[in-house]
Design a protein around this motif. Structure first.
Motif, short mmCIF file in Angstrom:
data_model
loop_
_atom_site.label_atom_id
_atom_site.label_comp_id
_atom_site.label_asym_id
_atom_site.label_seq_id
_atom_site.Cartn_x
_atom_site.Cartn_y
_atom_site.Cartn_z
N HIS A 127 25.63 28.42 19.24
CA HIS A 127 26.87 27.69 19.03
C HIS A 127 28.06 28.44 19.63
O HIS A 127 28.00 29.64 19.93
CB HIS A 127 27.06 27.31 17.56
N CYS A 128 29.10 27.68 19.80
CA CYS A 128 30.35 28.14 20.39
C CYS A 128 30.96 29.28 19.57
O CYS A 128 30.69 29.42 18.39
CB CYS A 128 31.27 26.92 20.40
N LEU A 129 31.79 30.09 20.21
CA LEU A 129 32.45 31.19 19.50
C LEU A 129 33.53 30.68 18.53
O LEU A 129 33.97 31.40 17.65
CB LEU A 129 33.10 32.14 20.50
N VAL A 130 33.95 29.42 18.73
CA VAL A 130 35.03 28.89 17.90
C VAL A 130 34.52 27.85 16.90
O VAL A 130 34.90 27.88 15.73
CB VAL A 130 36.13 28.26 18.79
N CYS A 131 33.65 26.95 17.37
CA CYS A 131 33.21 25.86 16.49
C CYS A 131 31.68 25.82 16.42
O CYS A 131 31.01 26.69 16.96
CB CYS A 131 33.77 24.52 16.98
N ASP A 132 31.15 24.79 15.77
CA ASP A 132 29.71 24.72 15.57
C ASP A 132 28.97 23.96 16.67
O ASP A 132 27.75 23.82 16.61
CB ASP A 132 29.40 24.04 14.22
N TYR A 137 28.49 23.08 25.67
CA TYR A 137 29.31 21.88 25.61
C TYR A 137 30.79 22.25 25.64
O TYR A 137 31.58 21.71 26.41
CB TYR A 137 28.99 21.09 24.32
N CYS A 138 31.17 23.22 24.80
CA CYS A 138 32.59 23.58 24.69
C CYS A 138 33.09 24.23 25.98
O CYS A 138 34.24 24.03 26.37
CB CYS A 138 32.82 24.51 23.50
N ILE A 139 32.21 25.01 26.64
CA ILE A 139 32.64 25.65 27.89
C ILE A 139 32.87 24.60 28.97
O ILE A 139 33.90 24.60 29.64
CB ILE A 139 31.56 26.68 28.35
N SER A 143 36.94 23.05 25.68
CA SER A 143 37.38 22.50 24.39
C SER A 143 38.47 23.30 23.70
O SER A 143 39.25 22.75 22.93
CB SER A 143 36.19 22.41 23.43
N HIS A 144 38.52 24.60 23.93
CA HIS A 144 39.41 25.43 23.11
C HIS A 144 40.44 26.16 23.96
O HIS A 144 40.12 26.70 25.02
CB HIS A 144 38.58 26.45 22.33
N PRO A 145 41.69 26.20 23.47
CA PRO A 145 42.71 26.96 24.19
C PRO A 145 42.33 28.44 24.27
O PRO A 145 41.63 28.96 23.40
CB PRO A 145 43.96 26.80 23.32
#
Ligand SMILES: [Zn+2]
Length: 176
Positions: A127-132, A137-139, A143-145
């Protein structure tokens, strides 16, 4: 010994596809290749800390696999003799999931230039370093600032430091 010759190139090749292609051209003797890389954007943790994390991870894996030490200190690409690629992958996954600093490290195992996958071993995506959500996917979705990623990486780092307690000593020497 081919390992040192590819290390410099690999240090800037973080895309797994490129890495696989490179390793495929270098590793012609079918030995599994162990690749240990950072799992966070550049410029989040200082380079010296990242190098320390990579060396620490490598040392832990080397102890399990009984690999001979590599003199350069910052090696994180190695051909492995005497252990099957699936076994190395299992060891790598255990480290990633259970080591206090595991979330900040990626350990890939290649054979015939192809990375062994977590899904191939029945494990969910990391999972992502920020969310689940899955990290990939997040990369890809960006997805994240950057600021959120930055603080999340530091949160994982300090949480790991606290987990290690007295055993965690960053001396000047260990970071050099
Ligand atoms: Zn995320």
């Amino acid at each position: 010994m081919r390992t040192p010759s590819i290390t410099a190139a690999v240090s800037w090749l973080h895309e797994h596809d490129e890495l696989a292609r490179l390793i495929n051209t270098v590793s012609t003797d079918n030995l599994p290749v162990l690749v240990i890389t950072r799992r966070m954007p550049h410029d989040t943790l200082p380079d010296r800390v990242v190098q320390w994390l990579l060396r620490r991870a490598r040392q832990k894996i080397a102890n399990i696999l009984d690999l001979s030490p590599v003199n350069t200190g910052n090696e994180y690409v190695q051909l492995v003799e005497g252990t099957s690629a699936p076994t190395i992958k299992s060891i790598a996954m255990t480290f990633e999931e259970n080591d206090p600093f595991g979330m900040l490290i990626d350990i890939d195992v290649f054979q015939y230039g192809v990375p062994l996958t977590r899904s191939g071993r029945g494990a969910p995506a990391r999972h992502c370093l920020v969310c689940d959500k899955p990290a990939k996917y997040c990369i890809s979705a960006n997805s994240h600032p950057r600021s959120i990623l930055f603080w999340s990486v530091w949160r994982y780092f300090f949480t790991a430091v606290i987990k290690c307690g007295r055993n965690f000593i960053i001396s000047r020497n260990s970071l050099k």
